[in-house]
Write an enzyme that holds these catalytic residues in place. Sequence first.
Site, PDB file in Angstrom:
ATOM      1  N   ASP A  14       0.883  -1.147   0.000  1.00 28.77           N
ATOM      2  CA  ASP A  14       0.000   0.000   0.000  1.00 28.77           C
ATOM      3  C   ASP A  14       0.934   1.214   0.000  1.00 28.77           C
ATOM      4  O   ASP A  14       2.098   1.084   0.336  1.00 28.77           O
ATOM      5  CB  ASP A  14      -0.836  -0.063   1.290  1.00 28.77           C
ATOM      6  CG  ASP A  14      -1.749   1.122   1.428  1.00 28.77           C
ATOM      7  OD1 ASP A  14      -2.490   1.377   0.473  1.00 28.77           O
ATOM      8  OD2 ASP A  14      -1.728   1.774   2.485  1.00 28.77           O
ATOM      9  N   ASP A  17      -1.040  -0.431   5.993  1.00 30.78           N
ATOM     10  CA  ASP A  17      -1.024   0.212   7.304  1.00 30.78           C
ATOM     11  C   ASP A  17      -2.332  -0.014   8.041  1.00 30.78           C
ATOM     12  O   ASP A  17      -2.561   0.543   9.108  1.00 30.78           O
ATOM     13  CB  ASP A  17      -0.741   1.714   7.163  1.00 30.78           C
ATOM     14  CG  ASP A  17      -1.801   2.424   6.348  1.00 30.78           C
ATOM     15  OD1 ASP A  17      -2.647   1.736   5.738  1.00 30.78           O
ATOM     16  OD2 ASP A  17      -1.797   3.662   6.317  1.00 30.78           O
ATOM     17  N   ASP A  50      -7.330  -0.864   4.142  1.00 35.21           N
ATOM     18  CA  ASP A  50      -6.850  -2.045   3.419  1.00 35.21           C
ATOM     19  C   ASP A  50      -6.967  -3.329   4.235  1.00 35.21           C
ATOM     20  O   ASP A  50      -6.372  -4.340   3.896  1.00 35.21           O
ATOM     21  CB  ASP A  50      -5.423  -1.840   2.889  1.00 35.21           C
ATOM     22  CG  ASP A  50      -4.473  -1.375   3.970  1.00 35.21           C
ATOM     23  OD1 ASP A  50      -4.757  -1.609   5.155  1.00 35.21           O
ATOM     24  OD2 ASP A  50      -3.439  -0.782   3.618  1.00 35.21           O
TER      25      ASP A  50
HETATM   26  P1  ADP Z   1      -3.606   4.649  -0.036  1.00 37.55           P
HETATM   27  O1  ADP Z   1      -4.082   3.577  -0.948  1.00 37.55           O
HETATM   28  O2  ADP Z   1      -2.532   5.484  -0.664  1.00 37.55           O
HETATM   29  O3  ADP Z   1      -3.207   4.132   1.314  1.00 37.55           O
HETATM   30  P2  ADP Z   1      -6.297   5.381   0.761  1.00 37.55           P
HETATM   31  O4  ADP Z   1      -6.958   4.229   0.091  1.00 37.55           O
HETATM   32  O5  ADP Z   1      -6.289   5.403   2.238  1.00 37.55           O
HETATM   33  O6  ADP Z   1      -4.832   5.647   0.197  1.00 37.55           O
HETATM   34  O7  ADP Z   1      -7.013   6.691   0.256  1.00 37.55           O
HETATM   35  C1  ADP Z   1      -7.119   6.960  -1.115  1.00 37.55           C
HETATM   36  C2  ADP Z   1      -7.462   8.410  -1.409  1.00 37.55           C
HETATM   37  O8  ADP Z   1      -8.749   8.703  -0.877  1.00 37.55           O
HETATM   38  C3  ADP Z   1      -6.530   9.399  -0.773  1.00 37.55           C
HETATM   39  O9  ADP Z   1      -5.412   9.667  -1.572  1.00 37.55           O
HETATM   40  C4  ADP Z   1      -7.438  10.630  -0.653  1.00 37.55           C
HETATM   41  O10 ADP Z   1      -7.472  11.306  -1.892  1.00 37.55           O
HETATM   42  C5  ADP Z   1      -8.790  10.030  -0.388  1.00 37.55           C
HETATM   43  N1  ADP Z   1      -9.080   9.984   1.042  1.00 37.55           N
HETATM   44  C6  ADP Z   1      -9.193   8.890   1.820  1.00 37.55           C
HETATM   45  N2  ADP Z   1      -9.497   9.200   3.080  1.00 37.55           N
HETATM   46  C7  ADP Z   1      -9.525  10.543   3.134  1.00 37.55           C
HETATM   47  C8  ADP Z   1      -9.770  11.506   4.167  1.00 37.55           C
HETATM   48  N3  ADP Z   1     -10.018  11.152   5.419  1.00 37.55           N
HETATM   49  N4  ADP Z   1      -9.746  12.793   3.841  1.00 37.55           N
HETATM   50  C9  ADP Z   1      -9.501  13.196   2.580  1.00 37.55           C
HETATM   51  N5  ADP Z   1      -9.259  12.350   1.567  1.00 37.55           N
HETATM   52  C10 ADP Z   1      -9.279  11.042   1.825  1.00 37.55           C
HETATM   53 MG    MG Z   2      -3.406   3.221   3.164  1.00 40.14          MG
END
Ligand code: ADP
Ligand code: MG
Length: 625
Positions: A328, A521, A525
């Site tokens: 991730d 993390d 996921d």
């Molecule tokens: P990653 O796969 O990089 O770990 P996430 O799946 O957690 O990222 O989140 C994907 C995207 O969703 C983030 O890049 C952001 O654009 C948006 N996002 C998720 N949670 C939030 C939040 N609490 N506030 C703002 N944007 C969010």
């Molecule tokens: Mg993540």
Amino acid sequence: MHSHTKLFRIIVAAVLLVVAVLIVHNIELPVWQQLLIFLVPYLVAGYDVLGEALEGIMEREPFNENLLMSIATLGALFIGFLPGAATEFPEAVFVMLFFQVGELFEHYAEDRSRKSIAELMDIRPDVAHVEREGGVQTVEPTSVSVGEIIEVRPGERVPMDGCILEGETTLDTVALTGESVPHMAHLGDSIISGSVNLTGVLKVRVEKTFGESTASKIIDLVENAGEHKSKSETFIARFAKVYTPIVVYVAIALALLPPLFAENFATAFPVWLNRALTFLVVSCPCALVISIPLTFFGGIGGASRRGILIKGSNYMDALSKVDTVVFDKTGTLTRGVFKVTAIHPEQCDEEQLLHLAAHVERFSTHPIAVSLREAYSHEQDGCTVEQVEEVSGQGVRAVVNGKMVCVGNTKMMEQLQVRFHPCELVGTIVHVAVEGEYFGHIVISDEMKSDAREAVAALKAAGVRRTVMLTGDRREVGEDVAKQLGLDEVHTELLPAEKVERVEALLEAKADGQSLIFVGDGMNDAPVLARADVGMAMGGLGSDAAIEAADVVIMDDKPSKVALAIALARRTVGIAMQNAWFAIGVKVLVLFLAAFGVATMWMAVFADVGVMVLAVLNAMRALKS
Ligand code: ADP
Ligand code: MG
């Protein structure tokens, strides 16, 4: 407890055996009376072995080591009744005694390794100084409840997880993470149990009970890790299923066939029966049965000393056969600490935009949320935040001061049909809409973890065929990170469900018998962590959800620990294999000697115990790094 009664029984049986030998030596007795005398120590020593053998037969799964020992010793007891055969009463009792000593040794060794793991980890706190009734009392950590205030003095281990109310210090977390550089902790920081307070006096508000605190959880995890059997262990179970019946049939053949072809059956039979019985004693696969679980146990202990918690020996197996590693991005390869790099408001000023975003994010634990709250220092003001709804992989919406505010990525804006403006800057874009109207966006950017490049390179060097990154973030950001780190593949703008689909496709594509590791993390996921062959979570020094969902937890959040975990797993599996081959090799050799009458029953017993001791010593190597 159990092993104490066993030791007592062994001693009693040994004394009775000596008494029996003395009686039979000094008084002329008929053979059947001698048998009765030796039956006493025999039954004291081995009634449970006989019972378990019988139970196995009743349950139609007769072939286990208890059956082998029962047949061998009962045979030795009764061989004396054959015409022309010498009696072997003391041998029969002694073999049973020795078998029990072996079992005792197994318990002892397992106990020892459990203890030494706990000692090596050395994280069990002894006392807590709690503020009660106007003074400070020193009590058992288990009696402190959440919300109480404890004092942690320099040189002491932090007894439970909490938050610093007063004071600052440097903390040593080496026992938890393997990280030997102490780090600073200030007012308001969370600290976790098991770390050592090096310099200052702290007042800490307790946030978790002792049982729920990190140190207890880690100890629990390690102590219960043996419950998940590894494939190599089930291999032993399967091996025993085939092996034991073969041994029994060979022994029967050995007792009957050669005498049938001999000139005089009556004189040849006792000789061959004796060989067959010796053969049975030798065949008992004790060393194998004992040393393999012990090796895995040691390996798990060794890994936990380096800050890698492996929840079961089955994951050791899978780790050692890795083919694909999927990461991730946020919080795993990057630090998850976002800095605001630009604010582009459209209907309000910069401060107001940040204000809105920080408020909507008030209750979210996502790294983006934490960073936005950090960037806006007056977040905890009088504004009301209601009806908060987090859309994973997209963002958060909430009613702030009576107005619906949405904060998230382009996916969220598209879904709301808000006409947002793209941004030409590189970074993660957080769009803000109020009541369906676009208010602008905030550009934030994350930093790579310092060991991320090295982590990917180490995986390549370890022979991992495919390294992949999955992220819900923008394509530009994801691809940039992947290129800098030298990852083979990257998939961006994924929703949590799409991450699962990707991982399923990768599971299909991996080589046969190899495994896929997912490293995340725990944020958005968890389903993927569960789906992968091995789900590895960044423990985030205390994030419960991740620790719960994952098979392996990396305590200090360093991606380079993935390669280290693989190396440790390979070493452990290697030692287990050495033991298996060594035990089987010696077995086969002595079996041949027994079949041809070279090995006596005494030699058989000593060979078995010897192999067991060596195998156990070898197993303990897995504990040392
Ligand atoms: P990653 O796969 O990089 O770990 P996430 O799946 O957690 O990222 O989140 C994907 C995207 O969703 C983030 O890049 C952001 O654009 C948006 N996002 C998720 N949670 C939030 C939040 N609490 N506030 C703002 N944007 C969010
Ligand atoms: Mg993540």
